[in-house]
Scaffold this motif. Sequence first.
Motif, PDB file in Angstrom:
ATOM      1  N   GLN A 146     -61.530   4.990 -26.140  1.00 27.31           N
ATOM      2  CA  GLN A 146     -62.709   4.271 -26.539  1.00 27.31           C
ATOM      3  C   GLN A 146     -64.040   4.789 -25.962  1.00 27.31           C
ATOM      4  O   GLN A 146     -64.159   4.767 -24.741  1.00 27.31           O
ATOM      5  N   ALA A 147     -64.826   5.355 -26.782  1.00 29.52           N
ATOM      6  CA  ALA A 147     -65.963   5.844 -26.364  1.00 29.52           C
ATOM      7  C   ALA A 147     -67.093   4.756 -26.367  1.00 29.52           C
ATOM      8  O   ALA A 147     -67.207   4.018 -27.293  1.00 29.52           O
ATOM      9  N   SER A 148     -67.919   4.785 -25.476  1.00 28.15           N
ATOM     10  CA  SER A 148     -69.199   3.776 -25.361  1.00 28.15           C
ATOM     11  C   SER A 148     -70.082   4.356 -24.684  1.00 28.15           C
ATOM     12  O   SER A 148     -70.236   5.541 -24.027  1.00 28.15           O
ATOM     13  N   GLY A 149     -71.437   3.612 -24.754  1.00 26.93           N
ATOM     14  CA  GLY A 149     -72.635   4.066 -23.957  1.00 26.93           C
ATOM     15  C   GLY A 149     -73.589   4.601 -24.724  1.00 26.93           C
ATOM     16  O   GLY A 149     -74.864   5.138 -24.164  1.00 26.93           O
ATOM     17  N   LEU A 174     -72.337   8.221 -20.944  1.00 28.79           N
ATOM     18  CA  LEU A 174     -71.112   7.920 -21.941  1.00 28.79           C
ATOM     19  C   LEU A 174     -69.798   7.733 -21.188  1.00 28.79           C
ATOM     20  O   LEU A 174     -69.588   8.434 -20.284  1.00 28.79           O
ATOM     21  N   SER A 175     -69.038   6.588 -21.690  1.00 27.05           N
ATOM     22  CA  SER A 175     -67.838   6.523 -21.122  1.00 27.05           C
ATOM     23  C   SER A 175     -66.668   6.691 -22.046  1.00 27.05           C
ATOM     24  O   SER A 175     -66.825   6.451 -23.156  1.00 27.05           O
ATOM     25  N   CYS A 176     -65.527   7.235 -21.753  1.00 27.34           N
ATOM     26  CA  CYS A 176     -64.332   7.127 -22.513  1.00 27.34           C
ATOM     27  C   CYS A 176     -63.303   6.463 -21.696  1.00 27.34           C
ATOM     28  O   CYS A 176     -62.692   7.340 -20.746  1.00 27.34           O
ATOM     29  N   HIS A 230     -66.506  10.051 -17.881  1.00 23.10           N
ATOM     30  CA  HIS A 230     -68.018   9.667 -18.047  1.00 23.10           C
ATOM     31  C   HIS A 230     -68.655  11.379 -18.337  1.00 23.10           C
ATOM     32  O   HIS A 230     -68.306  12.239 -17.857  1.00 23.10           O
ATOM     33  N   THR A 250     -69.528   7.599 -30.745  1.00 21.75           N
ATOM     34  CA  THR A 250     -70.684   6.684 -30.006  1.00 21.75           C
ATOM     35  C   THR A 250     -71.746   7.385 -30.409  1.00 21.75           C
ATOM     36  O   THR A 250     -72.065   8.596 -30.346  1.00 21.75           O
TER      37      THR A 250
END
Length: 118
Positions: A5-8, A20-22, A80, A112
Amino acid sequence: EVQLQASGGGLVQAGGSLRLSCAASGFTFDDYAIGWFRQAPGKEREGVSCISSSDGSTAYADSVKGRFTISRDNAKNMVHLQMSSLKPEDTAVYYCNAKNIIDGTDYWGQGTLVTVSS
């Protein structure tokens, strides 16, 4: 079930920063090298950075060297990507990838979007 799950991602002005975070689950995180890739509109996906599963060694594309920093937290199954001094050409969908270098098993997360305005 394997999940990456990638986010940021988001919208940032040139010169700004994003992290970014994974988040990984469903596989033995410690056994996998983790990479960040990106795909800009109309362009092929390209590698940005990666971090090994063993000694934490890292590698960066020339275009981001000195501006991006990859790190991993094996206790939290997280990787990250700290991005600084962002440029409009960094605009892309960023994806994280997990690869087992022993057996070649390969997982992709959803992307993302990072948009850098000039």
